[in-house]
Each structure stands twice: as C-alpha cells, then as structure tokens.
Design a protein around this motif. Sequence first.
Motif, mmCIF file in Angstrom:
data_model
loop_
_atom_site.group_PDB
_atom_site.id
_atom_site.type_symbol
_atom_site.label_atom_id
_atom_site.label_comp_id
_atom_site.label_asym_id
_atom_site.label_seq_id
_atom_site.Cartn_x
_atom_site.Cartn_y
_atom_site.Cartn_z
ATOM 1 N N MET A 1 0.820 -1.202 0.000
ATOM 2 C CA MET A 1 0.000 0.000 0.000
ATOM 3 C C MET A 1 0.864 1.268 0.000
ATOM 4 O O MET A 1 0.506 2.248 -0.594
ATOM 5 C CB MET A 1 -0.867 -0.009 1.254
ATOM 6 C CG MET A 1 -2.346 0.035 1.131
ATOM 7 S SD MET A 1 -3.122 0.094 -0.454
ATOM 8 C CE MET A 1 -4.544 -0.833 -0.086
ATOM 9 N N LYS A 2 1.999 1.193 0.661
ATOM 10 C CA LYS A 2 2.865 2.364 0.769
ATOM 11 C C LYS A 2 3.283 2.872 -0.599
ATOM 12 O O LYS A 2 3.222 4.054 -0.892
ATOM 13 C CB LYS A 2 4.101 2.026 1.624
ATOM 14 C CG LYS A 2 5.051 3.187 1.818
ATOM 15 C CD LYS A 2 4.585 4.062 2.924
ATOM 16 C CE LYS A 2 5.693 5.026 3.308
ATOM 17 N NZ LYS A 2 5.281 6.391 3.227
ATOM 18 N N SER A 3 3.706 1.966 -1.483
ATOM 19 C CA SER A 3 4.169 2.407 -2.791
ATOM 20 C C SER A 3 3.036 3.003 -3.627
ATOM 21 O O SER A 3 3.258 3.917 -4.396
ATOM 22 C CB SER A 3 4.868 1.276 -3.540
ATOM 23 O OG SER A 3 3.935 0.314 -3.953
ATOM 24 N N GLU A 4 1.826 2.486 -3.489
ATOM 25 C CA GLU A 4 0.706 3.082 -4.212
ATOM 26 C C GLU A 4 0.462 4.512 -3.732
ATOM 27 O O GLU A 4 0.229 5.410 -4.535
ATOM 28 C CB GLU A 4 -0.575 2.258 -4.053
ATOM 29 C CG GLU A 4 -1.713 2.832 -4.881
ATOM 30 C CD GLU A 4 -3.031 2.101 -4.742
ATOM 31 O OE1 GLU A 4 -3.955 2.433 -5.494
ATOM 32 O OE2 GLU A 4 -3.135 1.206 -3.878
ATOM 33 N N SER A 5 0.559 4.737 -2.430
ATOM 34 C CA SER A 5 0.397 6.090 -1.894
ATOM 35 C C SER A 5 1.502 7.014 -2.405
ATOM 36 O O SER A 5 1.247 8.178 -2.716
ATOM 37 C CB SER A 5 0.407 6.072 -0.365
ATOM 38 O OG SER A 5 -0.803 5.541 0.130
ATOM 39 N N GLU A 6 2.717 6.496 -2.489
ATOM 40 C CA GLU A 6 3.822 7.304 -3.015
ATOM 41 C C GLU A 6 3.594 7.653 -4.482
ATOM 42 O O GLU A 6 3.791 8.799 -4.893
ATOM 43 C CB GLU A 6 5.149 6.567 -2.845
ATOM 44 C CG GLU A 6 5.601 6.494 -1.402
ATOM 45 C CD GLU A 6 6.809 5.584 -1.195
ATOM 46 O OE1 GLU A 6 7.244 5.486 -0.049
ATOM 47 O OE2 GLU A 6 7.292 4.977 -2.170
ATOM 48 N N ASP A 7 3.160 6.658 -5.260
ATOM 49 C CA ASP A 7 2.852 6.914 -6.668
ATOM 50 C C ASP A 7 1.734 7.941 -6.788
ATOM 51 O O ASP A 7 1.792 8.853 -7.622
ATOM 52 C CB ASP A 7 2.418 5.622 -7.372
ATOM 53 C CG ASP A 7 3.569 4.658 -7.597
ATOM 54 O OD1 ASP A 7 4.743 5.077 -7.471
ATOM 55 O OD2 ASP A 7 3.287 3.478 -7.898
ATOM 56 N N MET A 8 0.729 7.799 -5.948
ATOM 57 C CA MET A 8 -0.395 8.719 -5.958
ATOM 58 C C MET A 8 0.066 10.135 -5.613
ATOM 59 O O MET A 8 -0.357 11.102 -6.246
ATOM 60 C CB MET A 8 -1.450 8.251 -4.954
ATOM 61 C CG MET A 8 -2.730 9.015 -5.041
ATOM 62 S SD MET A 8 -3.798 8.375 -6.311
ATOM 63 C CE MET A 8 -4.484 7.006 -5.466
ATOM 64 N N SER A 9 0.944 10.247 -4.629
ATOM 65 C CA SER A 9 1.473 11.558 -4.240
ATOM 66 C C SER A 9 2.210 12.213 -5.393
ATOM 67 O O SER A 9 2.027 13.401 -5.664
ATOM 68 C CB SER A 9 2.431 11.423 -3.054
ATOM 69 O OG SER A 9 1.740 11.036 -1.904
ATOM 70 N N ARG A 10 3.048 11.435 -6.071
ATOM 71 C CA ARG A 10 3.807 11.984 -7.199
ATOM 72 C C ARG A 10 2.880 12.414 -8.333
ATOM 73 O O ARG A 10 3.035 13.498 -8.905
ATOM 74 C CB ARG A 10 4.814 10.959 -7.726
ATOM 75 C CG ARG A 10 6.110 10.941 -6.942
ATOM 76 C CD ARG A 10 7.191 10.150 -7.668
ATOM 77 N NE ARG A 10 6.889 8.717 -7.756
ATOM 78 C CZ ARG A 10 7.096 7.853 -6.770
ATOM 79 N NH1 ARG A 10 7.615 8.255 -5.633
ATOM 80 N NH2 ARG A 10 6.793 6.583 -6.933
ATOM 81 N N THR A 11 1.917 11.578 -8.643
ATOM 82 C CA THR A 11 0.981 11.878 -9.727
ATOM 83 C C THR A 11 0.153 13.117 -9.396
ATOM 84 O O THR A 11 -0.019 14.009 -10.232
ATOM 85 C CB THR A 11 0.042 10.674 -9.982
ATOM 86 O OG1 THR A 11 0.849 9.547 -10.317
ATOM 87 C CG2 THR A 11 -0.939 10.957 -11.092
ATOM 88 N N LEU A 12 -0.320 13.176 -8.171
ATOM 89 C CA LEU A 12 -1.132 14.314 -7.743
ATOM 90 C C LEU A 12 -0.298 15.597 -7.699
ATOM 91 O O LEU A 12 -0.768 16.655 -8.123
ATOM 92 C CB LEU A 12 -1.760 14.024 -6.382
ATOM 93 C CG LEU A 12 -2.881 14.937 -5.926
ATOM 94 C CD1 LEU A 12 -3.965 15.082 -6.984
ATOM 95 C CD2 LEU A 12 -3.485 14.404 -4.632
ATOM 96 N N ALA A 13 0.939 15.500 -7.234
ATOM 97 C CA ALA A 13 1.823 16.674 -7.204
ATOM 98 C C ALA A 13 2.048 17.192 -8.624
ATOM 99 O O ALA A 13 2.021 18.408 -8.869
ATOM 100 C CB ALA A 13 3.146 16.330 -6.536
ATOM 101 N N TRP A 14 2.267 16.275 -9.562
ATOM 102 C CA TRP A 14 2.463 16.677 -10.952
ATOM 103 C C TRP A 14 1.210 17.376 -11.486
ATOM 104 O O TRP A 14 1.291 18.455 -12.078
ATOM 105 C CB TRP A 14 2.799 15.448 -11.803
ATOM 106 C CG TRP A 14 2.866 15.775 -13.259
ATOM 107 C CD1 TRP A 14 3.912 16.338 -13.938
ATOM 108 C CD2 TRP A 14 1.810 15.606 -14.217
ATOM 109 N NE1 TRP A 14 3.573 16.504 -15.257
ATOM 110 C CE2 TRP A 14 2.294 16.067 -15.455
ATOM 111 C CE3 TRP A 14 0.517 15.094 -14.137
ATOM 112 C CZ2 TRP A 14 1.515 16.043 -16.611
ATOM 113 C CZ3 TRP A 14 -0.259 15.072 -15.289
ATOM 114 C CH2 TRP A 14 0.248 15.540 -16.511
ATOM 115 N N ALA A 15 0.033 16.770 -11.271
ATOM 116 C CA ALA A 15 -1.214 17.341 -11.784
ATOM 117 C C ALA A 15 -1.495 18.709 -11.170
ATOM 118 O O ALA A 15 -1.867 19.645 -11.876
ATOM 119 C CB ALA A 15 -2.380 16.387 -11.516
ATOM 120 N N CYS A 16 -1.278 18.832 -9.862
ATOM 121 C CA CYS A 16 -1.487 20.122 -9.184
ATOM 122 C C CYS A 16 -0.534 21.170 -9.740
ATOM 123 O O CYS A 16 -0.923 22.310 -9.988
ATOM 124 C CB CYS A 16 -1.278 19.988 -7.678
ATOM 125 S SG CYS A 16 -2.513 18.966 -6.870
ATOM 126 N N GLY A 17 0.704 20.778 -9.922
ATOM 127 C CA GLY A 17 1.705 21.695 -10.484
ATOM 128 C C GLY A 17 1.307 22.167 -11.870
ATOM 129 O O GLY A 17 1.459 23.352 -12.208
#
Length: 115
Positions: A1-17
């Motif tokens: 689950m941890k890696s999915e959250s990390e992937d989600m964080s990166r994807t969301l950070a990119w989209a927000c940016g």
Amino acid sequence: MKSESEDMSRTLAWACGMVLQSGPDDRRRIALAYQEAQTLIAGIPKDNGDARPRIVACFKRSDTYRADDDIACVGWILTAVQERVNERDLPDWRQFRKVINRTVKLLPLSSSTVH
C-alpha cells in the motif's frame, strides 16, 4: 500500500503543479477534460465497488492526450486519482481528497459538474 500512496502523491503533485502553472486557456482545457472525464465515469459501473474500470478508462484517455502533448491529460489524471481516493482505502485518502478538492477549485468548472 505504501508504494501506491507514493505513486499517488507523485501523480497528484504533478497534476497540481500543471494546474498551478497553467494560464487561463490551459485551465479551461483542463476543466473541460475534467468535466468530460466526470461524465464518462458516471456511465461506467463499479466492479463490485471497485473503481478500477473507471480509473483505467481515465488513464487510457489521459495517455492519448499526453501523447499529443495536450494539457487536457491533466483533467483525466485528476479524475482517475479522485476515483481511487474515493474508494477510501488508502492510508492518506483524506489528505489526498483535500488536495484534489483544492486543485479542482482552481479550475473554471460549470457548477453542474462540481461534486
């Protein structure tokens, strides 16, 4: 689950940016794609409560836009991430939801689409 959250964080950070760095025309393009994605997923049933079919559909469409270097891919990514977060089984889903909601508020959406 941890890696999915990390992937989600990166994807969301990119989209927000991408949303934050976009001018009015690009934000309108992202908003239109977000609205199209919301309409599309509304017609895709969940698979025993699993949003995976909706998420996959959004990522496929996003990939098509991204291949053309089209900023609209961001609206599809936001919807895919939002669907995953709405399943409420990620460790940090509440924080993800806050970030998504704040990002979506930056988009010039018609009031009928906002959840």
